[in-house]
Enzyme design. Structure first.
Site, short mmCIF file in Angstrom:
data_model
loop_
_atom_site.label_atom_id
_atom_site.label_comp_id
_atom_site.label_asym_id
_atom_site.label_seq_id
_atom_site.Cartn_x
_atom_site.Cartn_y
_atom_site.Cartn_z
N LYS A 23 -5.17 82.58 49.42
CA LYS A 23 -5.40 83.74 48.41
C LYS A 23 -6.68 83.45 47.97
CE LYS A 23 -3.35 84.16 44.48
NZ LYS A 23 -2.53 84.30 43.39
N ASP A 24 -6.80 82.07 47.43
CA ASP A 24 -8.00 81.62 46.74
C ASP A 24 -9.26 81.47 47.72
OD1 ASP A 24 -6.46 81.69 44.56
OD2 ASP A 24 -6.06 79.59 44.29
N LYS A 58 -5.22 83.84 27.91
CA LYS A 58 -4.46 82.47 28.37
C LYS A 58 -4.96 81.48 27.24
CE LYS A 58 -4.34 83.77 33.02
NZ LYS A 58 -4.79 83.76 34.42
N HIS A 73 -8.59 83.65 39.15
CA HIS A 73 -7.47 84.79 38.65
C HIS A 73 -8.07 85.57 37.72
CE1 HIS A 73 -4.76 81.63 41.10
NE2 HIS A 73 -5.40 82.28 42.02
N TYR A 102 0.31 77.14 30.33
CA TYR A 102 -0.26 78.29 29.67
C TYR A 102 0.50 79.46 29.26
CZ TYR A 102 -0.74 80.19 34.37
OH TYR A 102 -0.55 80.73 35.51
N HIS A 111 -10.01 83.18 35.55
CA HIS A 111 -9.75 81.90 35.28
C HIS A 111 -9.35 80.97 36.39
CE1 HIS A 111 -6.58 78.84 33.95
NE2 HIS A 111 -7.88 78.47 33.06
N ASP A 143 5.07 82.18 29.32
CA ASP A 143 4.65 80.73 29.36
C ASP A 143 4.81 80.49 30.94
OD1 ASP A 143 4.17 80.66 26.60
OD2 ASP A 143 5.72 79.01 26.34
#
Length: 182
Positions: free
Chosen positions: A168-169, A70, A61, A130, A117, A47
């Site tokens: 990273k994104d 998820k 990701h 999630y 996602h 979780d």
């Protein structure tokens, strides 16, 4: 649990039964039997819980090995949640689904393994929770470019504003060059 298939049938919008009165509310967000009756015989192993400020975009990701399914929901605030089909064998490969999830509407989204996602925070802040069907494996994590024109995701950004991104994104791969599932 009410479930609504999205235009990508494997991605489900779920609305739990909410029992409320003047004291507050109660809802069941996970029940293995109920989900199995929906055809989702799942085992969750992890979780996660994040908090982000308005304008934060996390994603897109996915894990190329140890793919994670998820079950996502928002417990504070509101987000625009997105799933992108990364399965080459799928009729919906390269298509995306976007749904508003909030503490108020209490809806959840089932994002199966094989999807990238991400989400954009629409409220002042949001807490996003999630459940995952596999463990986080950073060596297998991949990031897809959030604004890839080949995907054409319609993020509800305020005109002229860019989202807050991690390094990273901000450096995600273009969809045409990204690793995909068979």
């Amino acid at each position: 649990m009410h479930h609504t298939p999205t235009h990508i049938p494997d991605v489900l919008l779920l609305t739990p039964k909410v029992h409320g009165d003047h004291r507050g509310f109660f809802m069941e967000t996970w029940n293995a039997r109920v989900f199995a009756e929906l055809g989702l015989d799942l085992v969750f192993v992890q979780d996660n819980h994040s908090r982000s400020q308005q304008g934060t975009l996390r994603g897109l990701h996915y894990q190329i090995r140890q793919p994670q399914g998820k079950l996502v929901r928002v417990t504070v605030g509101e987000v625009f949640d997105v799933a992108v089909d990364m399965r080459r064998s799928s009729a919906t490969f390269g298509q995306w689904v976007g749904e508003r999830l909030s503490a108020e509407n209490k809806r959840m989204l089932w994002v199966p393994p094989g999807f990238a996602h991400g989400f954009l925070v629409l409220s002042d802040a949001a807490e996003f929770q999630y459940k995952c069907t596999d463990y986080y494996a950073p060596e297998h994590e991949r990031t897809l470019r959030w604004d890839d024109p080949d995907l054409g995701i319609e993020w509800p950004l305020t005109a002229g504003n860019r989202p807050l991104l991690s390094e990273k994104d901000a450096s995600g791969a273009a969809f045409a060059e990204a690793e995909a599932y068979p």
